[in-house]
Design a protein around this motif. Sequence first.
Motif, PDB file in Angstrom:
ATOM      1  N   GLU A  97     -17.929 -17.149  16.377  1.00  0.00           N
ATOM      2  CA  GLU A  97     -17.687 -17.590  17.744  1.00  0.00           C
ATOM      3  C   GLU A  97     -17.078 -16.465  18.560  1.00  0.00           C
ATOM      4  N   VAL A  98     -17.448 -16.422  19.833  1.00  0.00           N
ATOM      5  CA  VAL A  98     -16.819 -15.508  20.782  1.00  0.00           C
ATOM      6  C   VAL A  98     -15.528 -16.177  21.218  1.00  0.00           C
ATOM      7  N   LEU A  99     -14.411 -15.476  21.041  1.00  0.00           N
ATOM      8  CA  LEU A  99     -13.115 -16.031  21.412  1.00  0.00           C
ATOM      9  C   LEU A  99     -12.882 -15.853  22.909  1.00  0.00           C
ATOM     10  N   PRO A 100     -12.149 -16.780  23.529  1.00  0.00           N
ATOM     11  CA  PRO A 100     -11.820 -16.623  24.960  1.00  0.00           C
ATOM     12  C   PRO A 100     -10.760 -15.542  25.100  1.00  0.00           C
ATOM     13  N   SER A 101     -11.223 -14.287  25.092  1.00  0.00           N
ATOM     14  CA  SER A 101     -10.267 -13.195  24.887  1.00  0.00           C
ATOM     15  C   SER A 101     -10.514 -11.963  25.731  1.00  0.00           C
ATOM     16  N   THR A 157     -27.504 -12.125  17.618  1.00  0.00           N
ATOM     17  CA  THR A 157     -27.482 -12.420  19.053  1.00  0.00           C
ATOM     18  C   THR A 157     -26.105 -12.948  19.423  1.00  0.00           C
ATOM     19  N   ILE A 158     -25.550 -12.378  20.478  1.00  0.00           N
ATOM     20  CA  ILE A 158     -24.276 -12.836  21.034  1.00  0.00           C
ATOM     21  C   ILE A 158     -24.585 -13.603  22.314  1.00  0.00           C
ATOM     22  N   VAL A 159     -24.070 -14.826  22.411  1.00  0.00           N
ATOM     23  CA  VAL A 159     -24.130 -15.579  23.664  1.00  0.00           C
ATOM     24  C   VAL A 159     -22.689 -15.687  24.154  1.00  0.00           C
ATOM     25  N   ALA A 160     -22.364 -14.915  25.178  1.00  0.00           N
ATOM     26  CA  ALA A 160     -21.011 -14.900  25.731  1.00  0.00           C
ATOM     27  C   ALA A 160     -20.961 -15.830  26.938  1.00  0.00           C
ATOM     28  N   GLU A 161     -20.186 -16.902  26.800  1.00  0.00           N
ATOM     29  CA  GLU A 161     -20.019 -17.827  27.917  1.00  0.00           C
ATOM     30  C   GLU A 161     -19.042 -17.215  28.909  1.00  0.00           C
ATOM     31  N   VAL A 162     -19.387 -17.316  30.188  1.00  0.00           N
ATOM     32  CA  VAL A 162     -18.591 -16.666  31.224  1.00  0.00           C
ATOM     33  C   VAL A 162     -18.237 -17.645  32.342  1.00  0.00           C
ATOM     34  N   GLU A 163     -17.175 -17.292  33.058  1.00  0.00           N
ATOM     35  CA  GLU A 163     -16.797 -18.020  34.263  1.00  0.00           C
ATOM     36  C   GLU A 163     -17.248 -17.199  35.468  1.00  0.00           C
ATOM     37  N   VAL A 191     -15.835 -10.351  35.158  1.00  0.00           N
ATOM     38  CA  VAL A 191     -16.459 -11.598  34.712  1.00  0.00           C
ATOM     39  C   VAL A 191     -15.699 -12.053  33.469  1.00  0.00           C
ATOM     40  N   PRO A 192     -14.857 -13.109  33.571  1.00  0.00           N
ATOM     41  CA  PRO A 192     -14.102 -13.575  32.404  1.00  0.00           C
ATOM     42  C   PRO A 192     -15.022 -14.115  31.310  1.00  0.00           C
ATOM     43  N   ILE A 193     -14.773 -13.703  30.070  1.00  0.00           N
ATOM     44  CA  ILE A 193     -15.512 -14.215  28.912  1.00  0.00           C
ATOM     45  C   ILE A 193     -14.649 -15.297  28.283  1.00  0.00           C
ATOM     46  N   VAL A 194     -15.177 -16.525  28.192  1.00  0.00           N
ATOM     47  CA  VAL A 194     -14.362 -17.674  27.811  1.00  0.00           C
ATOM     48  C   VAL A 194     -14.793 -18.354  26.513  1.00  0.00           C
ATOM     49  N   GLY A 195     -15.778 -17.799  25.826  1.00  0.00           N
ATOM     50  CA  GLY A 195     -16.234 -18.409  24.577  1.00  0.00           C
ATOM     51  C   GLY A 195     -17.650 -17.982  24.279  1.00  0.00           C
ATOM     52  N   GLY A 196     -18.264 -18.668  23.307  1.00  0.00           N
ATOM     53  CA  GLY A 196     -19.649 -18.381  22.990  1.00  0.00           C
ATOM     54  C   GLY A 196     -19.913 -18.380  21.499  1.00  0.00           C
ATOM     55  N   THR A 197     -21.094 -17.901  21.135  1.00  0.00           N
ATOM     56  CA  THR A 197     -21.527 -17.921  19.738  1.00  0.00           C
ATOM     57  C   THR A 197     -22.155 -16.586  19.353  1.00  0.00           C
ATOM     58  N   ALA A 215     -23.628 -17.744  31.183  1.00  0.00           N
ATOM     59  CA  ALA A 215     -23.665 -17.015  29.902  1.00  0.00           C
ATOM     60  C   ALA A 215     -24.485 -15.731  30.014  1.00  0.00           C
ATOM     61  N   THR A 216     -24.069 -14.762  29.214  1.00  0.00           N
ATOM     62  CA  THR A 216     -24.853 -13.551  29.011  1.00  0.00           C
ATOM     63  C   THR A 216     -25.273 -13.523  27.550  1.00  0.00           C
ATOM     64  N   THR A 217     -26.558 -13.318  27.287  1.00  0.00           N
ATOM     65  CA  THR A 217     -27.087 -13.271  25.927  1.00  0.00           C
ATOM     66  C   THR A 217     -27.472 -11.839  25.607  1.00  0.00           C
ATOM     67  N   ILE A 218     -26.989 -11.348  24.448  1.00  0.00           N
ATOM     68  CA  ILE A 218     -27.259  -9.969  24.042  1.00  0.00           C
ATOM     69  C   ILE A 218     -27.875  -9.980  22.648  1.00  0.00           C
TER      70      ILE A 218
END
Length: 163
Positions: free
Chosen positions: A58-62, A22-28, A44-50, A142-145
């Motif tokens: 970790e999801v990089l702010p990238s 599961t990817i949890v992408a934190e967004v702004e 939608v900027p992706i700024v982190g996550g798990t 966040a978006t969870t996939i």
Amino acid sequence: MSHHNKEETMTHTEPRLGYRFTIVAEVEPWIEIGTVNTEQLLLVPIVGGTVRGEVSGEVLPSGGDWARLAEGDLVHVEARYLVRSDSGSVIEVLNTGIGHRVEGGEQLDYFATRPIFRTADPALEWLTRAVFVGWARVAPGATTIDVYEVLAAAGGEESHAEQ
């Protein structure tokens, strides 16, 4: 009219899905780009996550998720971002998909994706040798996939992850 003959239909087999992570992408909050060819464009900027499961990290702010809001309820998405695994490897993620908006709102009641992964890590090579589908949900921030590997029909080849 079917494009398949009776013999082909009788030998049809369905693939299986195997949950992988599961990817949890934190967004702004999204940035509105404007309307182009009748579609509203958003970033939608992706700024982190798990990431948790057979791949953890970790999801990089990238990166970000580019969304095209079509007429009616249809949303096309294309996200590109990076994940750093717990072992330190970097994984590139390209995830395209389709969502259906709930009438009169921004929530999605259907959100399916097709993630593609690239990495130089031999231990994670299986990510580059299989087809995956994602089932996503959107919440504030966040978006969870949930990511599933498409597997051969029962009795067929096991997943790349298990080899």
